[in-house]
Design an enzyme around this catalytic site. Structure first.
Site, PDB file in Angstrom:
ATOM      1  N   HIS A  91      -7.920  -6.500  -5.215  1.00 40.96           N
ATOM      2  CA  HIS A  91      -9.238  -6.784  -4.647  1.00 40.96           C
ATOM      3  C   HIS A  91      -9.310  -8.264  -4.322  1.00 40.96           C
ATOM      4  O   HIS A  91      -8.933  -9.101  -5.141  1.00 40.96           O
ATOM      5  CB  HIS A  91     -10.342  -6.423  -5.641  1.00 40.96           C
ATOM      6  CG  HIS A  91     -11.695  -6.948  -5.253  1.00 40.96           C
ATOM      7  ND1 HIS A  91     -12.299  -6.636  -4.045  1.00 40.96           N
ATOM      8  CD2 HIS A  91     -12.544  -7.782  -5.894  1.00 40.96           C
ATOM      9  CE1 HIS A  91     -13.469  -7.239  -3.982  1.00 40.96           C
ATOM     10  NE2 HIS A  91     -13.645  -7.953  -5.083  1.00 40.96           N
ATOM     11  N   HIS A  93     -11.698 -11.379  -1.766  1.00 37.11           N
ATOM     12  CA  HIS A  93     -12.905 -11.660  -0.991  1.00 37.11           C
ATOM     13  C   HIS A  93     -12.488 -12.164   0.392  1.00 37.11           C
ATOM     14  O   HIS A  93     -12.921 -13.222   0.839  1.00 37.11           O
ATOM     15  CB  HIS A  93     -13.770 -12.694  -1.716  1.00 37.11           C
ATOM     16  CG  HIS A  93     -14.256 -12.236  -3.054  1.00 37.11           C
ATOM     17  ND1 HIS A  93     -15.122 -12.977  -3.824  1.00 37.11           N
ATOM     18  CD2 HIS A  93     -14.006 -11.120  -3.776  1.00 37.11           C
ATOM     19  CE1 HIS A  93     -15.371 -12.342  -4.961  1.00 37.11           C
ATOM     20  NE2 HIS A  93     -14.709 -11.207  -4.947  1.00 37.11           N
ATOM     21  N   TYR A 118      -0.123  -0.384  14.124  1.00 35.13           N
ATOM     22  CA  TYR A 118       0.229  -0.697  12.738  1.00 35.13           C
ATOM     23  C   TYR A 118      -0.973  -0.629  11.816  1.00 35.13           C
ATOM     24  O   TYR A 118      -0.843  -0.284  10.633  1.00 35.13           O
ATOM     25  CB  TYR A 118       0.928  -2.055  12.651  1.00 35.13           C
ATOM     26  CG  TYR A 118       2.383  -1.929  13.012  1.00 35.13           C
ATOM     27  CD1 TYR A 118       3.318  -1.518  12.076  1.00 35.13           C
ATOM     28  CD2 TYR A 118       2.804  -2.164  14.319  1.00 35.13           C
ATOM     29  CE1 TYR A 118       4.649  -1.365  12.418  1.00 35.13           C
ATOM     30  CE2 TYR A 118       4.132  -2.002  14.682  1.00 35.13           C
ATOM     31  CZ  TYR A 118       5.051  -1.604  13.720  1.00 35.13           C
ATOM     32  OH  TYR A 118       6.359  -1.437  14.070  1.00 35.13           O
TER      33      TYR A 118
END
Length: 213
Positions: A91, A93, A118
């Protein structure tokens, strides 16, 4: 085995930081192994991780060693439960993806159109998860719901917070994150005017490469 996984998490974190995909202490990385999970500590800058301080947890999420585990551990564990082939969750930002949620995503089911072959092959559908504060328990349920609806998902986008991606290993997860963020950069740079590849091109990619769109 876990020593190799620890070094791989450190390598991935440093690589993402040095190339501008993460900043400050934003984001987290976890890996699953046979006995549990390794996850970056809470508020740990991904570019400067200490392999010995990574949090180790058992399969039930109980912490065994290391610095205090990221508050997103519950979310990561739900992804692993819904995606049996996943071995790593990342994860971040990511700047362009977060900016996209402020300017307006393509749709709630696909934050980006199928702009490039892609993107279609390496990432695929990326739904938007409604905003919840960081660490809110609802996020795990919202992500799990989307995975149950589409088990082929490799990524979701948390509104105003950033992407969650997963794959069989850290290098593959990093590649998905890179493709997702770069596609957001392209779409923003193009003025968000392109609606993506035509249906026949998407069908050709599915037949030739087994992509899901």
């Amino acid at each position: 085995m876990t020593s190799d996984l620890r070094e791989e998490i450190v390598r991935i974190g440093r690589s993402l930081f040095e190339r501008g995909y993460v900043h400050a202490a934003a984001g987290n990385i976890s890996v699953r192994h046979s006995d549990g999970f390794l996850i970056t500590p809470t508020d740990a800058p991904l570019g400067f991780l200490d392999a010995d301080r990574l949090a180790e947890c058992d399969l039930d999420g109980n912490q065994l060693s290391g610095a205090r585990a990221s508050k997103t551990l519950r979310l990561h564990r739900r992804i692993y439960a819904e995606a049996p082939d996943a071995g790593c969750v990342i994860h971040t930002h990511a700047t362009h993806l977060v900016a996209l949620t402020l300017l307006g995503v393509w749709s709630a089911e696909d934050v980006l159109p199928p702009l490039t072959p892609y993107y279609v092959m390496k990432v695929g559908h990326t739904p938007l998860v409604p905003y919840r504060r960081p660490g809110h328990p609802d996020v795990a349920d919202l992500v799990a719901e989307r995975l149950r609806r589409n088990p082929h998902l490799r990524a979701v986008m948390l509104d105003r917070l950033g992407p969650l991606v997963w794959a069989e290993n850290p290098s593959a997860a990093m590649a998905i994150l890179e493709e997702l963020e770069e596609t957001a950069r392209i779409w923003l740079a193009s003025g968000r005017s392109d609606s993506g590849l035509p249906a026949e091109a998407l069908k050709d990619l599915a037949v030739t490469f087994g992509s899901h769109w």
